[in-house]
Design a protein around this motif. Sequence first.
Motif, short mmCIF file in Angstrom:
data_model
loop_
_atom_site.label_atom_id
_atom_site.label_comp_id
_atom_site.label_asym_id
_atom_site.label_seq_id
_atom_site.Cartn_x
_atom_site.Cartn_y
_atom_site.Cartn_z
N VAL A 53 0.84 -1.20 0.00
CA VAL A 53 0.00 0.00 0.00
C VAL A 53 0.88 1.25 0.00
O VAL A 53 0.58 2.23 -0.71
CB VAL A 53 -0.94 0.00 1.22
N HIS A 54 1.93 1.24 0.78
CA HIS A 54 2.85 2.39 0.84
C HIS A 54 3.44 2.67 -0.54
O HIS A 54 3.47 3.84 -0.98
CB HIS A 54 3.97 2.10 1.83
N VAL A 55 3.86 1.64 -1.24
CA VAL A 55 4.43 1.80 -2.58
C VAL A 55 3.37 2.33 -3.54
O VAL A 55 3.64 3.24 -4.34
CB VAL A 55 5.00 0.46 -3.09
N THR A 56 2.17 1.77 -3.46
CA THR A 56 1.08 2.20 -4.34
C THR A 56 0.74 3.67 -4.14
O THR A 56 0.61 4.43 -5.11
CB THR A 56 -0.18 1.34 -4.09
N ILE A 87 -3.98 1.58 9.37
CA ILE A 87 -5.25 1.79 8.66
C ILE A 87 -5.76 0.48 8.08
O ILE A 87 -6.96 0.19 8.12
CB ILE A 87 -5.09 2.85 7.55
N ILE A 88 -4.86 -0.34 7.55
CA ILE A 88 -5.25 -1.65 7.00
C ILE A 88 -5.85 -2.51 8.10
O ILE A 88 -6.90 -3.14 7.92
CB ILE A 88 -4.04 -2.36 6.37
N LEU A 154 -7.76 5.75 2.05
CA LEU A 154 -8.71 4.75 2.55
C LEU A 154 -8.98 3.68 1.50
O LEU A 154 -9.11 2.50 1.82
CB LEU A 154 -10.02 5.43 2.96
N ASP A 155 -9.06 4.08 0.24
CA ASP A 155 -9.31 3.13 -0.85
C ASP A 155 -8.15 2.15 -0.98
O ASP A 155 -8.35 0.95 -1.13
CB ASP A 155 -9.51 3.89 -2.16
N PHE A 160 -9.56 -5.60 1.34
CA PHE A 160 -10.59 -6.60 1.06
C PHE A 160 -11.82 -5.98 0.40
O PHE A 160 -12.85 -6.63 0.27
CB PHE A 160 -11.00 -7.32 2.35
N ARG A 161 -11.71 -4.74 0.01
CA ARG A 161 -12.75 -4.02 -0.72
C ARG A 161 -14.11 -4.02 -0.02
O ARG A 161 -15.15 -4.19 -0.65
CB ARG A 161 -12.87 -4.61 -2.14
#
Length: 299
Positions: A53-56, A87-88, A154-155, A160-161
């Motif tokens: 997530v950090h990379v994205t 957050i995850i 947040l997205d 897990f959507r």
Amino acid sequence: MKKPHIYLISVFLTVLLIFSLLGTAALMLLRFQGLDTEKALRIAKEQNLAQKVHVTLTQRFVDQENTTGIPLAVYEKTITEENCDAIIRASVRGGFEYLNGRSADYAAKPDFSVLETDMRAFLTAYADKNGIEKDASFELAVKDSLNAAKEQILDACDVFRFRMLADAHALQKARSILKWSGFLAIGAALITLLIVLFLFMSNHAEGRHGFYWSGIALLIASVLLMVPSVWLTKTRWFDRFSVKTDQVFAAVTGYLYSMTNAAALLAVCGIAAGLLMIGLFVLLHIRSKKAEEVKKLKH
């Protein structure tokens, strides 16, 4: 077995038992594996989702700088791996607790005060440098920029959507059923035990046959559970899924492989139990035959 009708009843009950065992296994896997919040959190850690997530997010905000004019430095304190992990975890915990019926809300509510401070500081400095008046329009621009950044973070952390499922009203529908999964698993287990009891009652004249039929049902059900589970794992079938973001792909496939591994393990235990029951039947059968032979010799 001497009486044909008892044999037919035993076959019928055995078939019912196979389906009952499969249903019980599926519900147990769903309740104690699929809806286990701590298991989902372990998957998130094992799959290094915070790093992904950090990379994205880093790449996303770098790409957007030419459009928004806001540099990566504004977001860096908020999208560290540590913050992304927090957050995850909040998102995963909220989603699974909601599905289990233990929470009325699925949404993660992280603290974005640092982001708000950094965003306002940058936009204020930009306004001062370019002679932009800090009026209501400026405040609206700050609010819109902050909300857009929050939404993207947040997205990305919603691995897990849950938010997407909630927008489609699928999450709410799933919750209305899944929150009863524990009771359904208990009910299925009771039905299974009832069928086993009927098997033993049907073979009351030769009780050892109850172990035989129950063992056969357990073996067949376990093999039916194991074969697809092993095949899915060995072929890495879930890797064929086409998911754009790395963290969502890793979360979903990690979750599904965890489920198939648990199903295979449960099947192994079922095979062992089935063989044990058949072995017990064989021992009791041999003992019964010997007893009959001794009885005949005495007469």
